[in-house]
Design a protein around this motif. Structure first.
Motif, mmCIF file in Angstrom:
data_model
loop_
_atom_site.group_PDB
_atom_site.id
_atom_site.type_symbol
_atom_site.label_atom_id
_atom_site.label_comp_id
_atom_site.label_asym_id
_atom_site.label_seq_id
_atom_site.Cartn_x
_atom_site.Cartn_y
_atom_site.Cartn_z
ATOM 1 N N LEU A 350 36.317 94.635 60.025
ATOM 2 C CA LEU A 350 36.748 93.683 61.058
ATOM 3 C C LEU A 350 36.897 92.283 60.487
ATOM 4 O O LEU A 350 37.904 91.602 60.741
ATOM 5 C CB LEU A 350 35.728 93.690 62.200
ATOM 6 N N MET A 351 35.926 91.840 59.704
ATOM 7 C CA MET A 351 35.954 90.478 59.175
ATOM 8 C C MET A 351 37.047 90.294 58.125
ATOM 9 O O MET A 351 37.502 89.181 57.887
ATOM 10 C CB MET A 351 34.590 90.123 58.579
ATOM 11 N N ARG A 352 37.482 91.384 57.496
ATOM 12 C CA ARG A 352 38.577 91.282 56.519
ATOM 13 C C ARG A 352 39.935 91.145 57.191
ATOM 14 O O ARG A 352 40.888 90.663 56.569
ATOM 15 C CB ARG A 352 38.595 92.518 55.611
ATOM 16 N N THR A 353 40.035 91.595 58.432
ATOM 17 C CA THR A 353 41.346 91.632 59.091
ATOM 18 C C THR A 353 41.430 90.685 60.285
ATOM 19 O O THR A 353 42.243 89.771 60.306
ATOM 20 C CB THR A 353 41.671 93.068 59.530
ATOM 21 N N ASP A 362 35.925 88.668 52.775
ATOM 22 C CA ASP A 362 35.230 89.849 52.281
ATOM 23 C C ASP A 362 33.723 89.693 52.361
ATOM 24 O O ASP A 362 32.990 90.642 52.078
ATOM 25 C CB ASP A 362 35.633 90.128 50.823
ATOM 26 N N ALA A 363 33.243 88.500 52.709
ATOM 27 C CA ALA A 363 31.802 88.264 52.787
ATOM 28 C C ALA A 363 31.488 87.415 54.006
ATOM 29 O O ALA A 363 32.224 86.480 54.333
ATOM 30 C CB ALA A 363 31.302 87.569 51.521
ATOM 31 N N PHE A 364 30.411 87.740 54.678
ATOM 32 C CA PHE A 364 29.950 86.954 55.820
ATOM 33 C C PHE A 364 28.449 87.120 55.943
ATOM 34 O O PHE A 364 27.828 87.935 55.227
ATOM 35 C CB PHE A 364 30.663 87.386 57.105
ATOM 36 N N ILE A 365 27.829 86.361 56.838
ATOM 37 C CA ILE A 365 26.373 86.303 56.941
ATOM 38 C C ILE A 365 25.937 86.704 58.343
ATOM 39 O O ILE A 365 26.507 86.239 59.333
ATOM 40 C CB ILE A 365 25.861 84.887 56.611
ATOM 41 N N ILE A 366 24.937 87.579 58.412
ATOM 42 C CA ILE A 366 24.293 87.928 59.677
ATOM 43 C C ILE A 366 22.880 87.343 59.653
ATOM 44 O O ILE A 366 22.136 87.553 58.691
ATOM 45 C CB ILE A 366 24.220 89.449 59.887
ATOM 46 N N THR A 367 22.512 86.602 60.683
ATOM 47 C CA THR A 367 21.225 85.917 60.726
ATOM 48 C C THR A 367 20.336 86.487 61.830
ATOM 49 O O THR A 367 20.780 87.252 62.691
ATOM 50 C CB THR A 367 21.419 84.414 60.981
ATOM 51 N N ASN A 368 19.064 86.094 61.786
ATOM 52 C CA ASN A 368 18.084 86.378 62.845
ATOM 53 C C ASN A 368 17.861 87.882 63.069
ATOM 54 O O ASN A 368 17.908 88.372 64.195
ATOM 55 C CB ASN A 368 18.492 85.702 64.155
ATOM 56 N N TYR A 369 17.583 88.599 61.995
ATOM 57 C CA TYR A 369 17.269 90.016 62.096
ATOM 58 C C TYR A 369 15.960 90.220 62.851
ATOM 59 O O TYR A 369 15.027 89.415 62.715
ATOM 60 C CB TYR A 369 17.151 90.643 60.705
#
Length: 486
Positions: A350-353, A362-369
């Motif tokens: 999804l983030m690539r398109t 091609d890279a992103f960050i997910i926070t607050n696991y």
């Protein structure tokens, strides 16, 4: 010719032109193939991805039975051509032709060595090495790893791996870090984690191979080191064999005392990734390796960093990522459920398109696991505006090409809070005063700066950068539950 430490044939091909015909040359290379006609013997020599046609003198040609494919031979002769030749060999077709006055076998390979790994000496000549490599299974290649890595496209993976480690160290050493090394043998173990490799330690006690240097790096913070990093191999007893995991892998790990806010850790990890990726993409010293890797992996080096106007990667909170999965992929997943490999892959696609935030990337960050999916020493997120506790943590993952390549966090640094967290840990609490944990907890009793850290799995970084399907390809001698050889 003076030995510069580079590939001798490659150096000569780049330096020599038509005006150099007639010059004497000397180089060491592997015998790639032998062609013998009625009155002519021709040796195709290989030095990584470059080739030379060597025509022995009559006296040398009489010893053709002494030459075996893959032998290392020293050639001394005269350059007779610098043009391109239409041979079915890996590379861009640059082949110089040398009349050999002397040939010295430095290391003789066994006859018929390449029958099981025939891509090292392609037959017929019009079939490329790349076609033959592609026809082999990964297991066949790993079982014959020495010959496999002699192919330039495979060797390029490990030249890029070396480059990634060089850039990692450069980033830290120019940003105030000290390089350290923590123990590989440990005497502590998380009670509910069964992925440790145990071993008897001099018949006195049980020890384990380390999964991370995190515990000792944190202890070093109590020694007043503000920024530390290390690069090392770590071990996890992963019983499942898949394309994402190894039982031994290379980790780049840091611990940092932050100054104003724990999000400095996220910014630093992001800056590290950008530095390494851009360094590999933009520095001339890695161009040849990337070009060679592309012959097997067409997307090698085409890593897209979708940075916003502030130079930041897109950031999603864990609950936002879960909502995207439910909305875009009809995923049946709750905000506190673990993130599965399939979900990471879907978010990556999804983030690539059509990214939810920022430009395609091609890279992103997910926070607050959620705390249940983080180690015991990770700091919880602050309470909500109403004062209610939240299930999240001050932590993040960097996802690249749909797989996690980095985990980062704020550590608990308060002595009392750490002890309480250890005792209350779900599903199994453990005693902070036990002999195995007392040295670690004692470091916090002595006072520790507010700090955090991040760790990159360097095999996955290289896998992602080169577009490799399987992380085993990004390890020269990979290990899994069924493989401890070669």
């Amino acid at each position: 010719m003076e030995n510069t430490g580079k590939n001798s044939v490659l150096d000569q091909l780049r330096l020599f032109g038509a005006s150099d015909v007639g010059k004497k040359v000397e180089f060491d290379a592997r015998l790639h193939a032998i062609t013998e006609n009625e009155d002519t013997l021709t040796l195709l020599m290989r030095d990584t991805e470059c080739f030379a046609m060597v025509i022995p003198s009559r006296s040398e040609g009489n010893h053709s039975q002494a030459y075996t494919v893959e032998s290392v031979i020293r050639v001394f002769g005269v350059l007779i051509d610098c043009g391109k030749q239409p041979f079915g060999v890996e590379g861009d077709g640059r082949v110089m032709t040398v009349h050999a006055m002397t040939l010295t076998v430095l290391s003789r390979a066994a006859p018929n060595l390449t029958e099981t790994m025939h891509h090292s000496a392609p037959k017929p000549a019009n079939q490329s090495i790349i076609d033959l490599v592609s026809s082999l299974t990964l297991q066949e290649r790993l079982n014959n790893r020495v010959l496999d890595v002699r192919v330039a496209s495979t060797a390029a993976i490990f030249k890029i791996f070396s480059g990634a480690l060089e850039l990692a160290a450069e980033f830290c050493l120019t940003n105030g870090f000290h390089w350290t090394h923590t123990p590989g043998l440990i005497n502590y173990k998380i009670p509910y984690d069964n992925d440790y490799f145990p071993l008897p330690y001099f018949d006195r006690e049980l020890a384990w191979l380390t999964q991370t240097g995190e515990v000792h790096l944190q202890m070093a913070m109590s020694m007043d080191f503000m920024r530390l990093f290390e690069i090392r191999n770590v071990f996890r007893a992963e019983k499942e064999i898949n394309k994402r995991r190894l039982t031994e892998f290379t980790i780049f790990e840091t611990v940092v005392a932050w100054e104003r806010d724990w999000t400095e850790i996220t910014d630093l990890a992001e800056s590290f990734l950008v530095f390494v990726i851009r360094g590999l993409q933009e520095r001339e010293k890695y161009e040849d390796a990337i070009r060679a890797a592309k012959r097997l992996h067409s997307s090698a080096g085409l890593f897209k960093l979708g940075l916003d106007e502030q130079g930041k990667l897109p950031r999603l909170q864990y609950s936002e990522a879960k909502e995207l999965l439910r909305k875009r992929f009809s995923a049946k997943t709750g905000d506190l459920d673990d993130m599965t490999p399939e979900q990471e892959a879907n978010l990556g696609a999804l983030m690539r398109t059509t990214p939810a935030k920022g430009p395609p990337t091609d890279a992103f960050i997910i926070t607050n696991y959620p705390a249940r999916h983080r180690a015991f020493q990770i700091h919880p997120s602050p309470p909500s505006a109403s004062g209610e506790p939240t299930p999240g943590t001050n932590s993040f993952d960097i996802i690249a090409h749909g797989r996690e390549i980095c985990t980062g966090y704020q550590h608990i640094h308060d002595y009392t809070m750490l002890r309480d967290t250890m005792r209350a840990r779900d599903p199994v609490g453990f005693d902070p005063d036990s002999p195995m944990w007392r040295p670690y907890v004692g470091a916090f009793e002595a006072g520790v700066h507010p700090h955090g850290g991040f760790a990159f799995g360097m095999n996955r970084v290289v896998q992602t950068f080169l577009g490799l399907e399987d992380v085993h390809e990004a390890c020269m001698f990979p290990r899994n539950a069924n493989r401890i050889s070669p």
